[in-house]
Design an enzyme around this catalytic site. Structure first.
Site, mmCIF file in Angstrom:
data_model
loop_
_atom_site.group_PDB
_atom_site.id
_atom_site.type_symbol
_atom_site.label_atom_id
_atom_site.label_comp_id
_atom_site.label_asym_id
_atom_site.label_seq_id
_atom_site.Cartn_x
_atom_site.Cartn_y
_atom_site.Cartn_z
ATOM 1 N N SER A 184 29.709 -2.558 -24.872
ATOM 2 C CA SER A 184 29.566 -3.697 -23.969
ATOM 3 C C SER A 184 30.912 -4.182 -23.436
ATOM 4 O O SER A 184 31.535 -3.467 -22.684
ATOM 5 C CB SER A 184 28.767 -4.847 -24.570
ATOM 6 O OG SER A 184 28.327 -5.688 -23.522
ATOM 7 N N HIS A 214 39.481 -15.788 -20.141
ATOM 8 C CA HIS A 214 39.990 -16.641 -19.067
ATOM 9 C C HIS A 214 40.962 -17.585 -19.763
ATOM 10 O O HIS A 214 40.556 -18.335 -20.652
ATOM 11 C CB HIS A 214 38.870 -17.412 -18.371
ATOM 12 C CG HIS A 214 37.828 -16.508 -17.803
ATOM 13 N ND1 HIS A 214 38.049 -15.737 -16.680
ATOM 14 C CD2 HIS A 214 36.585 -16.214 -18.227
ATOM 15 C CE1 HIS A 214 36.964 -15.019 -16.435
ATOM 16 N NE2 HIS A 214 36.070 -15.291 -17.359
ATOM 17 N N CYS A 265 26.678 -4.207 -28.263
ATOM 18 C CA CYS A 265 25.301 -3.745 -28.372
ATOM 19 C C CYS A 265 25.167 -2.881 -29.619
ATOM 20 O O CYS A 265 26.080 -2.137 -29.960
ATOM 21 C CB CYS A 265 24.917 -2.915 -27.144
ATOM 22 S SG CYS A 265 25.048 -3.821 -25.595
#
EC number: 4.1.1.50
Length: 129
Positions: free
Chosen positions: A63, A68, A83
């Protein structure tokens, strides 16, 4: 019921502001975090904003990891989503928090793919015109 994935959302506060503004450093930390968790790195994309801040993603076979950063607040928002049952996203999230010298780490782990969201937890948004 088994999950289709585990999604760790981490709010990191009190981070080293110089590290939060260093794109090359953050990129290396995220690649290393993925590898430490046992993930297979596929692609890497990071962007440095002016005057400050970095956003980026490491795509893994299992995944992704994202960030940020907000150096002016000593804050970073990170997601680690994996996953399958093999990779523990907490390993990567904890490594990232340590490398950024976070003094506070608030973590939420969500199991993904467990079926329909219960109505009381579902958010509805109308289209913007």
């Amino acid at each position: 019921m088994d999950t289709m994935g585990r999604h760790v959302i981490s709010e990191l506060w009190g981070c080293d502001t110089n590290k939060l503004n260093n794109m090359e450093f953050i990129e290396q930390v995220f690649v290393n975090a993925a590898l430490r968790a046992g993930a297979e790195v596929r692609e890497v994309a990071f962007h440095k904003f002016a005057p400050q801040g970095v956003s980026g993603v490491v795509i893994i076979s299992e995944s992704h990891l994202t960030i940020h950063s907000f150096p002016e607040h000593g804050y970073a928002s990170i997601d680690v989503y994996t996953c399958g049952p093999v990779i523990d996203p907490n390993v990567a999230a904890e490594f990232i928090a340590r490398e950024l010298n976070a003094t506070t780490s608030e973590v939420l782990e969500l199991p993904r793919g467990m079926g329909p969201v219960k109505p009381e937890k579902r958010l509805s948004h109308s289209a913007v015109k």
